[in-house]
Motif scaffolding. Structure first.
Motif, mmCIF file in Angstrom:
data_model
loop_
_atom_site.group_PDB
_atom_site.id
_atom_site.type_symbol
_atom_site.label_atom_id
_atom_site.label_comp_id
_atom_site.label_asym_id
_atom_site.label_seq_id
_atom_site.Cartn_x
_atom_site.Cartn_y
_atom_site.Cartn_z
ATOM 1 N N GLN A 1 0.147 -20.489 3.233
ATOM 2 C CA GLN A 1 -0.461 -19.213 2.919
ATOM 3 C C GLN A 1 -1.424 -18.785 4.038
ATOM 4 O O GLN A 1 -1.466 -17.613 4.392
ATOM 5 N N GLN A 2 -2.163 -19.766 4.569
ATOM 6 C CA GLN A 2 -3.078 -19.457 5.664
ATOM 7 C C GLN A 2 -2.304 -18.925 6.877
ATOM 8 O O GLN A 2 -2.718 -17.960 7.518
ATOM 9 N N GLU A 3 -1.150 -19.535 7.142
ATOM 10 C CA GLU A 3 -0.315 -19.091 8.254
ATOM 11 C C GLU A 3 0.167 -17.665 8.019
ATOM 12 O O GLU A 3 0.191 -16.842 8.944
ATOM 13 N N GLN A 4 0.517 -17.358 6.776
ATOM 14 C CA GLN A 4 0.973 -16.012 6.429
ATOM 15 C C GLN A 4 -0.156 -14.996 6.618
ATOM 16 O O GLN A 4 0.062 -13.900 7.148
ATOM 17 N N GLU A 5 -1.382 -15.364 6.242
ATOM 18 C CA GLU A 5 -2.531 -14.482 6.423
ATOM 19 C C GLU A 5 -2.804 -14.251 7.908
ATOM 20 O O GLU A 5 -3.129 -13.137 8.329
ATOM 21 N N GLU A 6 -2.668 -15.311 8.706
ATOM 22 C CA GLU A 6 -2.865 -15.185 10.155
ATOM 23 C C GLU A 6 -1.832 -14.239 10.757
ATOM 24 O O GLU A 6 -2.155 -13.410 11.611
ATOM 25 N N GLU A 7 -0.598 -14.357 10.319
ATOM 26 C CA GLU A 7 0.464 -13.485 10.826
ATOM 27 C C GLU A 7 0.191 -12.032 10.452
ATOM 28 O O GLU A 7 0.388 -11.130 11.268
ATOM 29 N N GLN A 8 -0.288 -11.803 9.217
ATOM 30 C CA GLN A 8 -0.602 -10.443 8.786
ATOM 31 C C GLN A 8 -1.748 -9.871 9.616
ATOM 32 O O GLN A 8 -1.727 -8.703 10.010
ATOM 33 N N GLU A 9 -2.752 -10.698 9.891
ATOM 34 C CA GLU A 9 -3.888 -10.264 10.707
ATOM 35 C C GLU A 9 -3.423 -9.928 12.120
ATOM 36 O O GLU A 9 -3.838 -8.914 12.690
ATOM 37 N N GLU A 10 -2.535 -10.729 12.684
ATOM 38 C CA GLU A 10 -2.005 -10.465 14.018
ATOM 39 C C GLU A 10 -1.206 -9.157 14.036
ATOM 40 O O GLU A 10 -1.309 -8.380 14.983
ATOM 41 N N PRO A 38 4.418 -9.117 18.254
ATOM 42 C CA PRO A 38 3.725 -9.967 17.292
ATOM 43 C C PRO A 38 4.233 -11.399 17.388
ATOM 44 O O PRO A 38 5.427 -11.631 17.543
ATOM 45 N N ARG A 39 3.319 -12.338 17.340
ATOM 46 C CA ARG A 39 3.718 -13.737 17.455
ATOM 47 C C ARG A 39 4.664 -14.140 16.341
ATOM 48 O O ARG A 39 5.459 -15.039 16.501
ATOM 49 N N ALA A 40 4.591 -13.456 15.201
ATOM 50 C CA ALA A 40 5.487 -13.794 14.101
ATOM 51 C C ALA A 40 6.947 -13.533 14.465
ATOM 52 O O ALA A 40 7.851 -14.132 13.914
#
Length: 160
Positions: A1-10, A38-40
């Motif tokens: 979930q933290q990774e998903q939040e980081e991707e959304q922020e990016e 985007p890095r995602a």
């Protein structure tokens, strides 16, 4: 979930950067575009977790003639890279030296007609690929030369 939040922020940061670039283009009337990938959208590697990569696609005309958004990206970069950057090759090397940043460029075309004042260290007109490499490498004593393991133009000039 933290990774998903980081991707959304990016992704939000990318959108903000794109909006800023649109404002710069409108103000300056330039046709250049800037887009951060985007890095995602790019597979993550162990190296990337230590050193995040941000791709900026824009017209770079050196530190004195580029759009402010491009200059901000160049100034904030940890390393400046150019893979077959064409005309901006010399600008990339000059900017990295001026900003005291590490860089790597893989030059391709010489563009002797665009830069008729370029001279090799021995005073010869820069007219060939080898001349271009010599000219760029002579810009700073710490610039090194290596060869990449790929097809085509594969000489990389770099400074750590």
């Amino acid at each position: 979930q933290q990774e998903q939040e980081e991707e959304q922020e990016e992704e939000k940061q990318v959108e903000v950067k794109e909006q800023e670039q649109e404002e710069v283009k409108e103000k300056e009337g330039e046709a250049a575009t800037t887009a951060a990938v985007p890095r995602a959208a790019v597979p993550r590697s162990p190296l990337e977790t230590m050193m995040p990569l941000h791709h900026i696609q824009a017209e770079f005309l050196g530190l004195l003639n580029s759009a402010e958004g491009v200059l901000t990206a160049v100034r904030s970069a940890g390393t400046i890279l150019g893979m077959h950057p064409d005309i901006p090759t010399g600008h990339i090397v000059d900017a990295a030296i001026a900003l005291r940043k590490p860089f790597a460029v893989v030059p391709c075309c010489v563009f002797a007609n665009v830069f008729p004042d370029r001279r090799t260290p021995d005073g010869k007109l820069v007219a060939s690929y080898e001349d271009l490499l010599d000219y760029l490498q002579a810009k700073h004593p710490d610039i090194q030369r290596a060869e990449l393991g790929c097809e085509g133009r594969r000489v990389v000039l770099y400074r750590r």
